[in-house]
Design a protein around this motif. Sequence first.
Motif, PDB file in Angstrom:
ATOM      1  N   PHE A   1      51.051   4.966  43.680  1.00  0.00           N
ATOM      2  CA  PHE A   1      52.170   4.072  43.413  1.00  0.00           C
ATOM      3  C   PHE A   1      51.653   2.994  42.468  1.00  0.00           C
ATOM      4  O   PHE A   1      50.438   2.870  42.277  1.00  0.00           O
ATOM      5  CB  PHE A   1      52.679   3.455  44.720  1.00  0.00           C
ATOM      6  N   PRO A   2      52.539   2.231  41.841  1.00  0.00           N
ATOM      7  CA  PRO A   2      52.065   1.198  40.902  1.00  0.00           C
ATOM      8  C   PRO A   2      50.993   0.310  41.525  1.00  0.00           C
ATOM      9  O   PRO A   2      51.239  -0.387  42.505  1.00  0.00           O
ATOM     10  CB  PRO A   2      53.339   0.407  40.589  1.00  0.00           C
ATOM     11  N   GLY A   3      49.781   0.405  40.999  1.00  0.00           N
ATOM     12  CA  GLY A   3      48.677  -0.432  41.456  1.00  0.00           C
ATOM     13  C   GLY A   3      47.991   0.038  42.721  1.00  0.00           C
ATOM     14  O   GLY A   3      47.035  -0.586  43.187  1.00  0.00           O
ATOM     15  N   VAL A   4      48.473   1.149  43.313  1.00  0.00           N
ATOM     16  CA  VAL A   4      47.905   1.612  44.590  1.00  0.00           C
ATOM     17  C   VAL A   4      47.722   3.127  44.548  1.00  0.00           C
ATOM     18  O   VAL A   4      48.649   3.868  44.192  1.00  0.00           O
ATOM     19  CB  VAL A   4      48.826   1.255  45.774  1.00  0.00           C
ATOM     20  N   ARG A   5      46.525   3.587  44.903  1.00  0.00           N
ATOM     21  CA  ARG A   5      46.280   5.022  45.077  1.00  0.00           C
ATOM     22  C   ARG A   5      46.346   5.306  46.570  1.00  0.00           C
ATOM     23  O   ARG A   5      45.413   5.029  47.322  1.00  0.00           O
ATOM     24  CB  ARG A   5      44.925   5.409  44.493  1.00  0.00           C
ATOM     25  N   ALA A   6      47.479   5.863  47.019  1.00  0.00           N
ATOM     26  CA  ALA A   6      47.718   6.048  48.447  1.00  0.00           C
ATOM     27  C   ALA A   6      46.956   7.229  49.017  1.00  0.00           C
ATOM     28  O   ALA A   6      46.470   7.180  50.157  1.00  0.00           O
ATOM     29  CB  ALA A   6      49.215   6.220  48.698  1.00  0.00           C
ATOM     30  N   LEU A   7      46.839   8.329  48.245  1.00  0.00           N
ATOM     31  CA  LEU A   7      46.112   9.505  48.682  1.00  0.00           C
ATOM     32  C   LEU A   7      45.233  10.008  47.545  1.00  0.00           C
ATOM     33  O   LEU A   7      45.664   9.991  46.378  1.00  0.00           O
ATOM     34  CB  LEU A   7      47.077  10.629  49.097  1.00  0.00           C
ATOM     35  N   SER A   8      44.048  10.456  47.879  1.00  0.00           N
ATOM     36  CA  SER A   8      43.130  10.965  46.864  1.00  0.00           C
ATOM     37  C   SER A   8      42.464  12.244  47.374  1.00  0.00           C
ATOM     38  O   SER A   8      41.605  12.200  48.257  1.00  0.00           O
ATOM     39  CB  SER A   8      42.063   9.917  46.530  1.00  0.00           C
ATOM     40  N   ASP A   9      42.926  13.390  46.870  1.00  0.00           N
ATOM     41  CA  ASP A   9      42.333  14.697  47.199  1.00  0.00           C
ATOM     42  C   ASP A   9      42.248  14.940  48.703  1.00  0.00           C
ATOM     43  O   ASP A   9      41.215  15.375  49.234  1.00  0.00           O
ATOM     44  CB  ASP A   9      40.931  14.817  46.582  1.00  0.00           C
ATOM     45  N   VAL A  10      43.344  14.678  49.404  1.00  0.00           N
ATOM     46  CA  VAL A  10      43.370  14.865  50.858  1.00  0.00           C
ATOM     47  C   VAL A  10      43.694  16.318  51.191  1.00  0.00           C
ATOM     48  O   VAL A  10      44.613  16.917  50.618  1.00  0.00           O
ATOM     49  CB  VAL A  10      44.419  13.931  51.502  1.00  0.00           C
ATOM     50  N   SER A  11      42.935  16.882  52.118  1.00  0.00           N
ATOM     51  CA  SER A  11      43.146  18.258  52.574  1.00  0.00           C
ATOM     52  C   SER A  11      43.259  18.283  54.099  1.00  0.00           C
ATOM     53  O   SER A  11      42.456  17.643  54.794  1.00  0.00           O
ATOM     54  CB  SER A  11      41.999  19.170  52.124  1.00  0.00           C
ATOM     55  N   VAL A  12      44.260  19.021  54.589  1.00  0.00           N
ATOM     56  CA  VAL A  12      44.509  19.104  56.028  1.00  0.00           C
ATOM     57  C   VAL A  12      45.046  20.497  56.334  1.00  0.00           C
ATOM     58  O   VAL A  12      45.826  21.056  55.559  1.00  0.00           O
ATOM     59  CB  VAL A  12      45.545  18.054  56.502  1.00  0.00           C
ATOM     60  N   THR A  13      44.655  21.058  57.467  1.00  0.00           N
ATOM     61  CA  THR A  13      45.250  22.306  57.946  1.00  0.00           C
ATOM     62  C   THR A  13      45.818  22.083  59.342  1.00  0.00           C
ATOM     63  O   THR A  13      45.336  21.222  60.094  1.00  0.00           O
ATOM     64  CB  THR A  13      44.225  23.454  57.991  1.00  0.00           C
ATOM     65  N   LEU A  14      46.833  22.889  59.674  1.00  0.00           N
ATOM     66  CA  LEU A  14      47.464  22.809  60.992  1.00  0.00           C
ATOM     67  C   LEU A  14      47.661  24.223  61.514  1.00  0.00           C
ATOM     68  O   LEU A  14      48.288  25.064  60.851  1.00  0.00           O
ATOM     69  CB  LEU A  14      48.816  22.097  60.893  1.00  0.00           C
ATOM     70  N   GLY A  15      47.102  24.497  62.690  1.00  0.00           N
ATOM     71  CA  GLY A  15      47.215  25.820  63.277  1.00  0.00           C
ATOM     72  C   GLY A  15      48.506  26.010  64.039  1.00  0.00           C
ATOM     73  O   GLY A  15      49.229  25.059  64.357  1.00  0.00           O
ATOM     74  N   ARG A  16      48.789  27.243  64.375  1.00  0.00           N
ATOM     75  CA  ARG A  16      49.976  27.563  65.173  1.00  0.00           C
ATOM     76  C   ARG A  16      49.758  27.115  66.612  1.00  0.00           C
ATOM     77  O   ARG A  16      48.744  27.436  67.223  1.00  0.00           O
ATOM     78  CB  ARG A  16      50.257  29.056  65.099  1.00  0.00           C
ATOM     79  N   GLY A  17      50.708  26.367  67.143  1.00  0.00           N
ATOM     80  CA  GLY A  17      50.583  25.895  68.512  1.00  0.00           C
ATOM     81  C   GLY A  17      49.459  24.900  68.704  1.00  0.00           C
ATOM     82  O   GLY A  17      48.878  24.793  69.782  1.00  0.00           O
ATOM     83  N   GLU A  18      49.166  24.118  67.663  1.00  0.00           N
ATOM     84  CA  GLU A  18      48.079  23.133  67.719  1.00  0.00           C
ATOM     85  C   GLU A  18      48.655  21.720  67.714  1.00  0.00           C
ATOM     86  O   GLU A  18      49.628  21.432  67.019  1.00  0.00           O
ATOM     87  CB  GLU A  18      47.155  23.300  66.514  1.00  0.00           C
ATOM     88  N   VAL A  19      48.038  20.848  68.493  1.00  0.00           N
ATOM     89  CA  VAL A  19      48.328  19.419  68.404  1.00  0.00           C
ATOM     90  C   VAL A  19      47.217  18.786  67.582  1.00  0.00           C
ATOM     91  O   VAL A  19      46.071  18.696  68.033  1.00  0.00           O
ATOM     92  CB  VAL A  19      48.417  18.755  69.793  1.00  0.00           C
ATOM     93  N   LEU A  20      47.565  18.384  66.369  1.00  0.00           N
ATOM     94  CA  LEU A  20      46.610  17.760  65.460  1.00  0.00           C
ATOM     95  C   LEU A  20      46.890  16.268  65.400  1.00  0.00           C
ATOM     96  O   LEU A  20      47.993  15.856  65.026  1.00  0.00           O
ATOM     97  CB  LEU A  20      46.742  18.360  64.053  1.00  0.00           C
ATOM     98  N   ALA A  21      45.933  15.464  65.798  1.00  0.00           N
ATOM     99  CA  ALA A  21      46.093  14.013  65.710  1.00  0.00           C
ATOM    100  C   ALA A  21      45.638  13.545  64.339  1.00  0.00           C
ATOM    101  O   ALA A  21      44.546  13.915  63.878  1.00  0.00           O
ATOM    102  CB  ALA A  21      45.291  13.316  66.801  1.00  0.00           C
ATOM    103  N   LEU A  22      46.477  12.756  63.687  1.00  0.00           N
ATOM    104  CA  LEU A  22      46.132  12.166  62.398  1.00  0.00           C
ATOM    105  C   LEU A  22      45.991  10.669  62.616  1.00  0.00           C
ATOM    106  O   LEU A  22      46.957  10.000  63.001  1.00  0.00           O
ATOM    107  CB  LEU A  22      47.224  12.451  61.367  1.00  0.00           C
ATOM    108  N   ILE A  23      44.797  10.135  62.415  1.00  0.00           N
ATOM    109  CA  ILE A  23      44.551   8.735  62.706  1.00  0.00           C
ATOM    110  C   ILE A  23      43.905   8.045  61.508  1.00  0.00           C
ATOM    111  O   ILE A  23      43.382   8.687  60.600  1.00  0.00           O
ATOM    112  CB  ILE A  23      43.665   8.557  63.963  1.00  0.00           C
ATOM    113  N   GLY A  24      43.942   6.728  61.533  1.00  0.00           N
ATOM    114  CA  GLY A  24      43.371   5.916  60.473  1.00  0.00           C
ATOM    115  C   GLY A  24      43.967   4.528  60.533  1.00  0.00           C
ATOM    116  O   GLY A  24      45.007   4.310  61.156  1.00  0.00           O
TER     117      GLY A  24
END
Length: 508
Positions: free
Chosen positions: A19-42
């Motif tokens: 976004f203007p003046g802000v790099r919100a994401l940089s080369d982010v990679s994530v996978t999600l399996g079938r029937g998986e609870v994936l916690a995303l934290i930060g």
Amino acid sequence: MTSPDESPLLSVERLSKSFPGVRALSDVSVTLGRGEVLALIGENGAGKSTLMKILAGVQTPDTGTIAVDGNPVAITHVKEAMDLGIALIHQELNLADNLDVGANIFLGREPRRMGLIDDAQIRRESARYLDQVGLRVDPSTLVRELTIGRQQLVEIAKALSMQARVLIMDEPTSSLSQAETETLFDVVKQLRRDGVSIIYISHRLREVIELADRVVVLRDGENAGELQRDEINHSAMVSLMVGRDVSQFYARSQHDLGDTVLQVDGLVVPENPKHAISFSLAAGEIVGVAGLVGAGRTEMLQCLFGVHKPLAGSIRVDGKQVDLSSPVDAINAGLALVPEDRKQQGVIIDMSVRHNTSLAGLYRNRRPGGFIDDAREDADTEHSIQALNIKTPGPDQVVRYLSGGNQQKVVIGKWLTLGPKVLLLDEPTRGIDVGAKEEIYRLMEKLAADSMAVLFVSSELDEIIGMSDRVLVMHEGNLTGELDRSELTEESIMRLATGQTTHATSSI
């Protein structure tokens, strides 16, 4: 959860967004399996919300790829995400509370019969999805008649009615009671067994430990690390989130306590007229107030701050009896309250940092004729920004655009300009990231070291145990016990919080 020979249901590769003046994401990679609870934290600003909005079709990435079932997809708007089976359940619920439950579940997708909405089919189909999430309500019930927790289950039922295979839950328990939280946990676990995949975003790491099959951590818009189920613990998560050792997360040190600064005797709060509360607080002491939702903790703080007049009892500050009939009385006596709901009661969200910081002291700092003392306002604001490390482009930044942690520091700074003797904190770290929590804890310790008395309510047992010199425990409006620091365990607190009394009660 995905087995080694099974491809992910959802995969994100090298996703970037600016976004203007802000790099919100940089080369982010994530996978999600079938029937998986994936916690995303930060921490706040780590890029979690941006990533989720991209997956839900609210925003589009600058670069990178998204695949569902191994097939590359372009998600350019919300309907495309829904067609792919991806549903985002916002922290701020998105229901029409003037409509009934069934109408909300099928809003915009109403089945029709002879050109008219088929209410019978809506009720029949809604009941099936409500049963799937364990919500026993009639589909004809108005949404406004449901608790927040039940409304959230309606949101989940709505997503399932759209054949969602991926549910993104953003801080789902932030407004729920303990009982509602436990119900939600049961639903999440059942959905996992049913093969639904869940991305779970939360600042409450205890929830992550209980629910997550895997944890992905973002920091400053980049992948910071990943934890498998057997690696998930509080220290490992916090270390990845903040990028440093957190062994001293709760910054407590030994220091001598001063004289009694607050003495409460026989206080009867209007909401709980059958119980009288008595306790004391010394200068330089941090005392936690624990209890389950509905225990009367917030009501007690509001009574101490003059929001509600007590039915009986006495309050002494520095040995002098005070009549706290209004917040002005409390402020004049040297008390300050940081409320639980900062956006509604702590700040004026569309005013600047400067104007919020000076609010509490407007009368004290007025110039002759009642004019605002601009120089004093500037000095107080600058001191608050520096002392509390408020991350803001400048004093004229509108508070709405600050992170939750920085908004909370503005609230605290507003009161500290008055130099209170007693600081009352109601859920001081609710809804803020782990880095901001640590800053709040260090501030509490510094204030206590400077001989301020701190009384704080928290539903986080780790926080209560980590920060308190003593703990007062409440149950249904009654003070059921007091625990010294050496006695603090989750078991001892919960025993009192569920109504079991000990000999310690007589010493309060």
